[in-house]
Scaffold this motif. Sequence first.
Motif, PDB file in Angstrom:
ATOM      1  N   PHE A 296       0.824  -1.210   0.000  1.00 34.63           N
ATOM      2  CA  PHE A 296       0.000   0.000   0.000  1.00 34.63           C
ATOM      3  C   PHE A 296       0.859   1.262   0.000  1.00 34.63           C
ATOM      4  N   SER A 297       1.964   1.239   0.741  1.00 36.19           N
ATOM      5  CA  SER A 297       2.870   2.393   0.731  1.00 36.19           C
ATOM      6  C   SER A 297       3.416   2.631  -0.669  1.00 36.19           C
ATOM      7  N   GLY A 298       3.770   1.540  -1.350  1.00 34.77           N
ATOM      8  CA  GLY A 298       4.301   1.667  -2.699  1.00 34.77           C
ATOM      9  C   GLY A 298       3.284   2.199  -3.693  1.00 34.77           C
ATOM     10  N   LEU A 299       2.072   1.697  -3.621  1.00 32.09           N
ATOM     11  CA  LEU A 299       1.014   2.193  -4.510  1.00 32.09           C
ATOM     12  C   LEU A 299       0.783   3.684  -4.268  1.00 32.09           C
ATOM     13  N   ARG A 300       0.768   4.085  -3.008  1.00 28.01           N
ATOM     14  CA  ARG A 300       0.574   5.499  -2.690  1.00 28.01           C
ATOM     15  C   ARG A 300       1.735   6.346  -3.204  1.00 28.01           C
ATOM     16  N   ALA A 301       2.962   5.887  -2.964  1.00 30.93           N
ATOM     17  CA  ALA A 301       4.139   6.669  -3.355  1.00 30.93           C
ATOM     18  C   ALA A 301       4.193   6.863  -4.866  1.00 30.93           C
ATOM     19  N   LEU A 302       3.907   5.827  -5.628  1.00 34.38           N
ATOM     20  CA  LEU A 302       3.959   5.924  -7.083  1.00 34.38           C
ATOM     21  C   LEU A 302       2.797   6.752  -7.634  1.00 34.38           C
ATOM     22  N   ASP A 303       1.675   6.703  -6.934  1.00 38.57           N
ATOM     23  CA  ASP A 303       0.502   7.458  -7.386  1.00 38.57           C
ATOM     24  C   ASP A 303       0.632   8.948  -7.087  1.00 38.57           C
ATOM     25  N   GLU A 304       1.261   9.265  -5.953  1.00 36.50           N
ATOM     26  CA  GLU A 304       1.305  10.657  -5.499  1.00 36.50           C
ATOM     27  C   GLU A 304       2.608  11.360  -5.873  1.00 36.50           C
TER      28      GLU A 304
END
Length: 336
Positions: free
Chosen positions: A292-300
Amino acid sequence: METKIFQVEELKEAAGLLRQGELIAFPTETVYGLGADALLPEAVKKVFAVKGRPSDNPLIVHIANFSMTEKFVENYHPLTEKIVEAFWPGPLTLIFPIKKGSLSPVVTGGLSTAAFRMPDNKKTLTLIEETGDPLVGPSANTSGKPSPTTASHVYHDLKGRIAGILDDGATQIGVESTVLDLSGEVPTILRPGAVTKELLEDTLGIEVPLDKHLVKESETPKAPGMKYKHYSPDTPVLMVKSNDWAKALAWAVAENKSYGLLATPKIAEQYASTTRFVFADDSIEAATRGLFSGLRALDEGESVDLIFAEVFPEDHLGLAYMNRLKKAAAQKYFEV
């Protein structure tokens, strides 16, 4: 509204706000939950409003000790004691039939069952005890987006809309609890998590089936996280099988699409990308903790057209990882 970051010495203040019907996000070993007093329907309604969560989606009731369930549960499955002794407190949610009128339909989604969990986090267990009532606690994020695994994730999504956040650093597991349905004869997993199918079967000495039914938008789910699409960033996600990485990246270049990599060090070292989130190591535990941290970091972060995400075998903890990743990707793999 100011959103305060609470420390452990301020637990009584946070509990007081919960008793007054305010919302406080709290840490667990899985993800951060958005807390409201489960016995205050108007407070629970705020949870749905703040998250933008469909009102038919039932909420998990978080308790500080097993005896807190007795006010609500109609009857217990014969294996309940064995399961609770083995896995509570911990990342396992149990669904029981409940006494009529014991919980508001706002909490249960109108169902005759309810989900209960005792989180393995001392600060949150103390917060529940100080409040005096169980707390509902869906993930403390905008509904449908990647779940929060740090207080800063919660603040990013909900600042100014909730009273506070109890900070306890990053969560250890990184995906939501296993949901085990004990309302029928056969214990059945509705949502995989860190308490795996194999671990449950070893403990109980019986086969524990996994309900692979995915709920359509028009259906009422029996547990959270059963929709086809969930945990999704705004940037499209494509899952990539181990033999398809070179083809996927070549396709993206040919199509003039920018991309980010969500992968283990083993994959990230082989395939260059200026935008990436690399898990701490090559293990499924690190991938699950960082998903989830990775998805957030790449999205934001730096704008990309899509996210390529590494897949794992669907067994043990890999089943929980792939359950979340498939929903984040709307079930889509890269295909030539």
